[in-house]
Scaffold this active site. Structure first.
Site, mmCIF file in Angstrom:
data_model
loop_
_atom_site.group_PDB
_atom_site.id
_atom_site.type_symbol
_atom_site.label_atom_id
_atom_site.label_comp_id
_atom_site.label_asym_id
_atom_site.label_seq_id
_atom_site.Cartn_x
_atom_site.Cartn_y
_atom_site.Cartn_z
ATOM 1 N N ASP A 7 0.857 -1.184 0.000
ATOM 2 C CA ASP A 7 0.000 0.000 0.000
ATOM 3 C C ASP A 7 0.897 1.239 0.000
ATOM 4 O O ASP A 7 1.532 1.556 1.010
ATOM 5 C CB ASP A 7 -0.883 -0.054 1.260
ATOM 6 C CG ASP A 7 -1.997 0.973 1.233
ATOM 7 O OD1 ASP A 7 -1.949 1.901 0.403
ATOM 8 O OD2 ASP A 7 -2.918 0.835 2.059
ATOM 9 N N LEU A 8 0.964 1.916 -1.128
ATOM 10 C CA LEU A 8 1.843 3.084 -1.221
ATOM 11 C C LEU A 8 1.322 4.240 -0.362
ATOM 12 O O LEU A 8 0.111 4.431 -0.239
ATOM 13 C CB LEU A 8 1.946 3.549 -2.683
ATOM 14 C CG LEU A 8 2.936 2.862 -3.636
ATOM 15 C CD1 LEU A 8 3.884 1.931 -2.932
ATOM 16 C CD2 LEU A 8 2.250 2.213 -4.779
ATOM 17 N N TYR A 12 -0.723 9.816 -4.871
ATOM 18 C CA TYR A 12 -0.714 10.933 -5.824
ATOM 19 C C TYR A 12 0.286 12.005 -5.384
ATOM 20 O O TYR A 12 1.001 12.579 -6.212
ATOM 21 C CB TYR A 12 -2.102 11.577 -5.960
ATOM 22 C CG TYR A 12 -3.158 10.747 -6.675
ATOM 23 C CD1 TYR A 12 -2.932 9.438 -7.057
ATOM 24 C CD2 TYR A 12 -4.403 11.309 -6.964
ATOM 25 C CE1 TYR A 12 -3.912 8.704 -7.705
ATOM 26 C CE2 TYR A 12 -5.392 10.577 -7.618
ATOM 27 C CZ TYR A 12 -5.142 9.274 -7.981
ATOM 28 O OH TYR A 12 -6.121 8.553 -8.617
ATOM 29 N N ARG A 44 -0.382 16.666 6.351
ATOM 30 C CA ARG A 44 -1.188 15.973 7.363
ATOM 31 C C ARG A 44 -0.843 16.447 8.766
ATOM 32 O O ARG A 44 -1.712 16.589 9.621
ATOM 33 C CB ARG A 44 -0.997 14.461 7.265
ATOM 34 C CG ARG A 44 -1.768 13.905 6.082
ATOM 35 C CD ARG A 44 -1.688 12.398 5.966
ATOM 36 N NE ARG A 44 -1.889 12.044 4.556
ATOM 37 C CZ ARG A 44 -2.194 10.845 4.122
ATOM 38 N NH1 ARG A 44 -2.336 9.839 4.966
ATOM 39 N NH2 ARG A 44 -2.353 10.627 2.837
ATOM 40 N N ASP A 99 -3.002 2.307 -6.048
ATOM 41 C CA ASP A 99 -1.907 2.365 -5.060
ATOM 42 C C ASP A 99 -1.785 1.133 -4.182
ATOM 43 O O ASP A 99 -1.040 1.133 -3.222
ATOM 44 C CB ASP A 99 -2.041 3.633 -4.202
ATOM 45 C CG ASP A 99 -3.308 3.622 -3.360
ATOM 46 O OD1 ASP A 99 -4.215 2.819 -3.659
ATOM 47 O OD2 ASP A 99 -3.390 4.419 -2.425
ATOM 48 N N GLU A 100 -2.539 0.074 -4.495
ATOM 49 C CA GLU A 100 -2.432 -1.136 -3.682
ATOM 50 C C GLU A 100 -2.257 -2.359 -4.574
ATOM 51 O O GLU A 100 -2.789 -2.422 -5.682
ATOM 52 C CB GLU A 100 -3.694 -1.327 -2.825
ATOM 53 C CG GLU A 100 -3.882 -0.239 -1.783
ATOM 54 C CD GLU A 100 -5.124 -0.463 -0.939
ATOM 55 O OE1 GLU A 100 -5.565 -1.620 -0.804
ATOM 56 O OE2 GLU A 100 -5.651 0.537 -0.428
#
Length: 413
Positions: A7-8, A12, A44, A99-100
DNA sequence: TGGGGTTAT
DNA sequence: ATAACCC
């Protein structure tokens, strides 16, 4: 089985930071229309969340740098590089979104286990975290297999990092459900392996049933009707009640999921099943506007199809009509076969396949919308599907997964 | 609340 | 063709 879920991290945003390294140290958000769809960890820290309104994000974080991410091309291309890289280790790679990826590494693990047993079993060491910090028992071959899995997961992440410059998380477990659930336990750029004894703890850590992959919005709502709020409730519900509400197939599947059981195989994704391009907007209310939007969508799509090398035999137009309530999820579509004479032209460059396609798409549009009456669209989407390989004599078809590089070691079986 | 994808019915 | 699911 041993499964890895990769899982990146904020995919994006990572891609945008590679495209423009000056953005590296800034709080960065990727914007689509009025939304920040994802953001890097700098952002974040400052309170920006995924899928936050741009307005709210700027309030929270005035220094936020935004890049437009409505064109998915760079993300799609990078995404396939990751999948192909994993495909060099092992043929069983399944994509989930951009992305996974799931990888079934059972065979690689067995191979290493054999080598290990021949040369004395000492010196096996886990890579990354163990869920719950559970002690490892090297007498237990299940533990040893999962530990080997953790080492392979580390190699995956290392390869993705050094060759593509991307970071991400990984989860290792004996099925897809658990691998996916455990991969998020330590978050950016870390990995976690789940040992069988901690399975119950992992499932119990899910506070709401919708956290179980496979139980979505609709099913969760219906389960709430039955008083089912968490995983424990779902486990305890008599299967007859569940089958009555959801049907036997879904009931049996999700009740197994609630125990952490998932027999679904890692299905190699291979090349895409469809190519689509869409645009959303405040308002589109005339036939001429619809035609313009479609003409905007087509060139990009046709280029992607050309690069792919296969021919799409079906074309579909989807729309979303304005509605003040239920703004999300009222899509309709019409599809039809691509006429054979147009099919031939897909492979060729510079031939004008666009205007006949626009005509077809406008006919599909008129099947959905009475253009004599007022209408208000908020989305248009064009999709090509039912892709078939060319009759094999044509040149240019790269044959997606054709390359087979050397994995760490290989032997005929 | 975007711009994509998949499978089941 | 739609409905559900995933990101």
């Amino acid at each position: 089985r041993v499964i890895v879920h990769v899982d990146l991290d904020c995919f994006y945003a990572q891609v945008e930071m590679i495209r423009n390294p000056e953005l590296r140290d800034e709080p960065l958000g990727v914007q689509q229309k009025s939304i920040v769809v994802t953001c890097n960890y700098e952002a974040r820290k400052l309170g920006v969340k995924k899928l936050m309104a741009v307005k709210d994000a700027k309030e929270k974080c005035p220094q936020l740098v935004l890049v437009n991410g409505e064109d998915l091309t760079p993300y799609r291309e990078t995404s396939y590089k990751v999948t192909e890289l994993l495909g060099e280790f092992c043929p069983l790679v399944e994509r989930l979104g951009f992305d996974e990826n799931f990888v079934d590494i059972t065979e690689i693990v067995e191979k290493r286990l054999n080598q290990l047993q021949q040369s004395g079993c000492s010196g096996v060491c886990v890579s990354g975290h163990v869920y719950n910090n559970q002690p490892i028992n090297l007498q237990d071959t299940t533990h040893v297999r999962l530990v080997i899995g953790s080492q392979i997961a580390e190699e995956f992440r290392e390869a993705i990092s050094t060759r593509l410059g991307l970071t991400g998380c990984a989860g290792v477990a004996w099925n897809k459900l658990l691998a996916k659930l455990v991969s998020g336990t330590f978050k950016p750029n870390q990995q976690t392996v789940l040992l069988p004894e901690s399975c119950r703890d992992l499932m119990r850590s899910l506070d709401h049933i919708q956290k179980v992959p496979g139980i979505g919005y609709k099913t969760a709502k219906r389960l709430e009707t039955l008083g089912v709020r968490n995983v424990g409730d779902l486990q305890a519900l008599p299967s007859a009640s569940l089958e009555k509400e959801l049907g036997v197939s879904i009931a049996q599947r999700i009740q197994k999921l609630s125990y952490g059981e998932d027999g679904s195989p890692v299905t190699p994704s291979g090349p895409p099943q469809s190519f689509s391009d869409e645009d959303s907007f405040k308002k589109c209310s005339s036939e001429a506007e619809v035609k313009e939007k479609i003409e905007e969508l087509l060139p990009n799509l046709l280029e992607r199809i050309h690069k792919d090398g296969r021919q799409p035999h079906t074309v579909r137009l989807s729309i979303r009509q304005f509605s003040s309530t239920d703004r999300w999820f009222n899509r309709e579509s019409r599809q039809c076969p691509v006429p054979p004479h147009l099919l031939q032209k897909f492979g060729k460059e510079s031939s004008n396949v666009i205007s006949p396609l626009v005509d077809i798409l406008m006919k599909l549009f008129r099947k959905m919308i009475d253009v004599e009456l007022p209408f208000h669209l908020t989305l248009l989407s064009v999709c090509f599907s039912n892709l078939k390989a060319l009759p094999s004599s044509k040149k240019g078809s790269i044959g997606f997964y054709l390359k087979q590089m050397s994995p760490p070691s290989s032997s005929g079986k």
